[in-house]
Design an enzyme around this catalytic site. Structure first.
Site, PDB file in Angstrom:
ATOM      1  N   LYS A  27      -2.895 -65.674-108.913  1.00  0.00           N
ATOM      2  CA  LYS A  27      -3.473 -66.886-109.508  1.00  0.00           C
ATOM      3  C   LYS A  27      -4.971 -66.722-109.777  1.00  0.00           C
ATOM      4  CE  LYS A  27       0.355 -69.072-109.995  1.00  0.00           C
ATOM      5  NZ  LYS A  27       0.875 -69.353-111.355  1.00  0.00           N
ATOM      6  N   ASP A  55      12.772 -63.276-120.026  1.00  0.00           N
ATOM      7  CA  ASP A  55      12.121 -62.862-118.780  1.00  0.00           C
ATOM      8  C   ASP A  55      10.687 -62.491-119.154  1.00  0.00           C
ATOM      9  OD1 ASP A  55      11.068 -61.583-116.591  1.00  0.00           O
ATOM     10  OD2 ASP A  55      12.759 -60.226-116.283  1.00  0.00           O
ATOM     11  N   VAL A  56       9.729 -63.305-118.731  1.00  0.00           N
ATOM     12  CA  VAL A  56       8.346 -63.075-119.177  1.00  0.00           C
ATOM     13  C   VAL A  56       7.735 -61.805-118.597  1.00  0.00           C
ATOM     14  CG1 VAL A  56       7.870 -65.535-119.595  1.00  0.00           C
ATOM     15  CG2 VAL A  56       7.281 -64.513-117.363  1.00  0.00           C
ATOM     16  N   ASN A  88       3.470 -70.617-118.694  1.00  0.00           N
ATOM     17  CA  ASN A  88       3.622 -71.436-117.494  1.00  0.00           C
ATOM     18  C   ASN A  88       4.548 -70.855-116.425  1.00  0.00           C
ATOM     19  OD1 ASN A  88       3.802 -74.166-115.995  1.00  0.00           O
ATOM     20  ND2 ASN A  88       5.921 -73.821-116.674  1.00  0.00           N
ATOM     21  N   TYR A 129       0.355 -64.552-103.888  1.00  0.00           N
ATOM     22  CA  TYR A 129       0.217 -65.689-104.800  1.00  0.00           C
ATOM     23  C   TYR A 129      -1.249 -65.875-105.197  1.00  0.00           C
ATOM     24  CZ  TYR A 129       1.344 -70.278-106.837  1.00  0.00           C
ATOM     25  OH  TYR A 129       1.527 -71.352-107.700  1.00  0.00           O
ATOM     26  N   ASP A 160      12.992 -69.525-120.615  1.00  0.00           N
ATOM     27  CA  ASP A 160      13.131 -69.420-119.160  1.00  0.00           C
ATOM     28  C   ASP A 160      14.091 -68.269-118.865  1.00  0.00           C
ATOM     29  OD1 ASP A 160      12.444 -71.677-116.750  1.00  0.00           O
ATOM     30  OD2 ASP A 160      13.963 -70.179-116.234  1.00  0.00           O
TER      31      ASP A 160
HETATM   32  N1  NAD Z   1       4.534 -76.790-107.911  1.00  0.00           N
HETATM   33  C1  NAD Z   1       3.331 -76.569-107.469  1.00  0.00           C
HETATM   34  O1  NAD Z   1       2.898 -77.112-106.448  1.00  0.00           O
HETATM   35  C2  NAD Z   1       2.425 -75.622-108.232  1.00  0.00           C
HETATM   36  C3  NAD Z   1       1.065 -75.648-107.931  1.00  0.00           C
HETATM   37  C4  NAD Z   1       0.205 -74.809-108.617  1.00  0.00           C
HETATM   38  C5  NAD Z   1       0.694 -73.986-109.611  1.00  0.00           C
HETATM   39  N2  NAD Z   1       2.029 -73.961-109.880  1.00  0.00           N
HETATM   40  C6  NAD Z   1       2.477 -73.053-110.942  1.00  0.00           C
HETATM   41  O2  NAD Z   1       3.154 -73.799-111.935  1.00  0.00           O
HETATM   42  C7  NAD Z   1       4.004 -72.929-112.678  1.00  0.00           C
HETATM   43  C8  NAD Z   1       5.365 -73.557-112.827  1.00  0.00           C
HETATM   44  O3  NAD Z   1       5.941 -73.661-111.543  1.00  0.00           O
HETATM   45  P1  NAD Z   1       6.756 -74.922-111.044  1.00  0.00           P
HETATM   46  O4  NAD Z   1       6.041 -75.445-109.857  1.00  0.00           O
HETATM   47  O5  NAD Z   1       7.089 -75.805-112.160  1.00  0.00           O
HETATM   48  O6  NAD Z   1       8.035 -74.152-110.466  1.00  0.00           O
HETATM   49  P2  NAD Z   1       9.580 -74.234-110.881  1.00  0.00           P
HETATM   50  O7  NAD Z   1      10.255 -73.186-110.067  1.00  0.00           O
HETATM   51  O8  NAD Z   1      10.057 -75.625-110.766  1.00  0.00           O
HETATM   52  O9  NAD Z   1       9.585 -73.793-112.413  1.00  0.00           O
HETATM   53  C9  NAD Z   1       9.251 -72.481-112.780  1.00  0.00           C
HETATM   54  C10 NAD Z   1      10.205 -71.981-113.848  1.00  0.00           C
HETATM   55  O10 NAD Z   1       9.811 -70.635-114.186  1.00  0.00           O
HETATM   56  C11 NAD Z   1      10.986 -69.893-114.412  1.00  0.00           C
HETATM   57  N3  NAD Z   1      10.781 -68.463-114.223  1.00  0.00           N
HETATM   58  C12 NAD Z   1      10.632 -67.782-113.060  1.00  0.00           C
HETATM   59  N4  NAD Z   1      10.546 -66.475-113.308  1.00  0.00           N
HETATM   60  C13 NAD Z   1      10.623 -66.310-114.648  1.00  0.00           C
HETATM   61  C14 NAD Z   1      10.589 -65.188-115.509  1.00  0.00           C
HETATM   62  N5  NAD Z   1      10.508 -63.936-115.017  1.00  0.00           N
HETATM   63  N6  NAD Z   1      10.675 -65.383-116.842  1.00  0.00           N
HETATM   64  C15 NAD Z   1      10.808 -66.644-117.348  1.00  0.00           C
HETATM   65  N7  NAD Z   1      10.881 -67.745-116.573  1.00  0.00           N
HETATM   66  C16 NAD Z   1      10.774 -67.571-115.240  1.00  0.00           C
HETATM   67  C17 NAD Z   1      11.983 -70.428-113.392  1.00  0.00           C
HETATM   68  O11 NAD Z   1      13.322 -70.119-113.756  1.00  0.00           O
HETATM   69  C18 NAD Z   1      11.653 -71.919-113.397  1.00  0.00           C
HETATM   70  O12 NAD Z   1      12.491 -72.623-114.291  1.00  0.00           O
HETATM   71  C19 NAD Z   1       4.010 -71.600-111.917  1.00  0.00           C
HETATM   72  O13 NAD Z   1       3.142 -70.694-112.549  1.00  0.00           O
HETATM   73  C20 NAD Z   1       3.465 -71.987-110.552  1.00  0.00           C
HETATM   74  O14 NAD Z   1       2.855 -70.913-109.890  1.00  0.00           O
HETATM   75  C21 NAD Z   1       2.896 -74.764-109.230  1.00  0.00           C
END
Ligand code: NAD
Length: 286
Positions: free
Chosen positions: A160, A63-64, A90, A156, A37
């Protein structure tokens, strides 16, 4: 993949939300886990939790959106555990606003994390998995936003949809060489995570410029408020990781969690095939 005990999982975005839940499920299933992360505090909190669960875990601040860091993540994985069996690509962020207002900085950020981040994960890990020759699986996190479009989240949706296309096309390429790697694309609807606070996870080079009036604008503030509303009223996260693992066991490619969106996805495809122009009637409040 059906056997997980002793296998090695890598999870990006493991500091919050889905990443934490997936890591917990990996631990429950007796896997060795590499968590990554950009947010070190959140990452190390997950690490402590996994250690308490008795898991063999390594945390790698990553940092991905920077290829060299993802390459290093792969190297540390192999140096530590000797193999990689399951990759959760993810990590992700969100930015709202119309294309003509959203700063280029925000486009670069969201494309960097949500698209390049996935590409870099595939580029770094697939050659290792191919060389290994053992059954492997990769789950790319997209969203239901990758299967439909709404008016307010242009960047977004763009990232996606790219995630779905990237996964489908890569999967064909792997099938064409009879590869040992299966793929899935995870397309959830709104789930209660920390996603609406993702501005706090901006890499230094994509930080908000306090001199840019956009970040004081109604557009930006409404985008934040809408994001907070949809995420905090999303479904609880509890059962999500289990659904993802069942899909991996079943070698299911598309992982959808919100059946209420199926008619919208169906209508989009039907409209395309019938030559009907897209309409935002479903999403006047989106
Ligand atoms: N929560 C929802 O409703 C939802 C719905 C559809 C898809 N998603 C997708 O699920 C995935 C996870 O999101 P989430 O909802 O758990 O959000 P979240 O913010 O709770 O977790 C995402 C994590 O990614 C990390 N992150 C952000 N930028 C980064 C980088 N440059 N390098 C490494 N880590 C990084 C953040 O620090 C965080 O810990 C994302 O791809 C998001 O688009 C979420």
């Amino acid at each position: 993949m059906k056997d997980f005990i002793g296998k090695v999982a890598v999870i990006t975005g493991a500091g919050n939300g889905f990443g934490v839940e997936l890591a917990k499920e990996c631990a429950t299933r007796g896997m060795k886990i590499v968590i990554a992360d950009i947010d070190k505090n959140d990452l190390y909190r997950t690490e402590s939790m996994l250690i308490e669960m008795g898991a063999d875990v390594v945390a790698v601040a990553t940092d991905v959106s920077i290829y060299e860091e993802v390459e290093l993540l792969a190297k540390i994985t192999i140096d530590t555990f000797g193999s990689v069996d399951l990759l959760f690509n993810n990590a992700g962020v969100v930015a709202a606003g119309p294309v003509w207002e959203l700063p280029v900085n925000d486009w670069d950020w969201i494309m960097g994390v949500n698209v390049n981040g996935l590409v870099y994960g595939l580029r770094a890990f697939i050659p290792i998995m191919l060389k290994q020759g053992t059954p492997c699986h990769i789950v790319n996190t997209s969203s239901v936003a990758g299967l439909l479009t709404t008016p307010s989240m242009v960047a977004y949706h763009t990232t996606k949809h790219a995630a779905v296309a990237l996964t489908e096309a890569t999967n064909y390429s792997l099938q064409a060489i009879n590869a040992n790697i299966k793929m899935s694309v995870f397309c959830p609807g709104f789930v209660q995570t920390d996603l609406h606070n993702c501005d706090r996870h901006r890499p230094e080079r994509f930080k908000i410029d306090p001199n840019n009036p956009y970040y004081e604008s109604k557009t930006y503030k409404e985008g934040l408020a809408r994001g907070q509303h949809v995420i905090t009223t999303g479904i609880p996260i509890d059962s999500i990781a289990q659904s993802v693992f069942i899909a991996i066991e079943d070698e299911k490619f598309y992982i959808l969690t919100h059946p209420q969106y199926h008619p919208v996805i169906g209508k989009r495809v039907k409209d395309m095939l019938e030559g009907v122009n897209p309409s935002a009637e479903f999403f006047t409040k989106a």
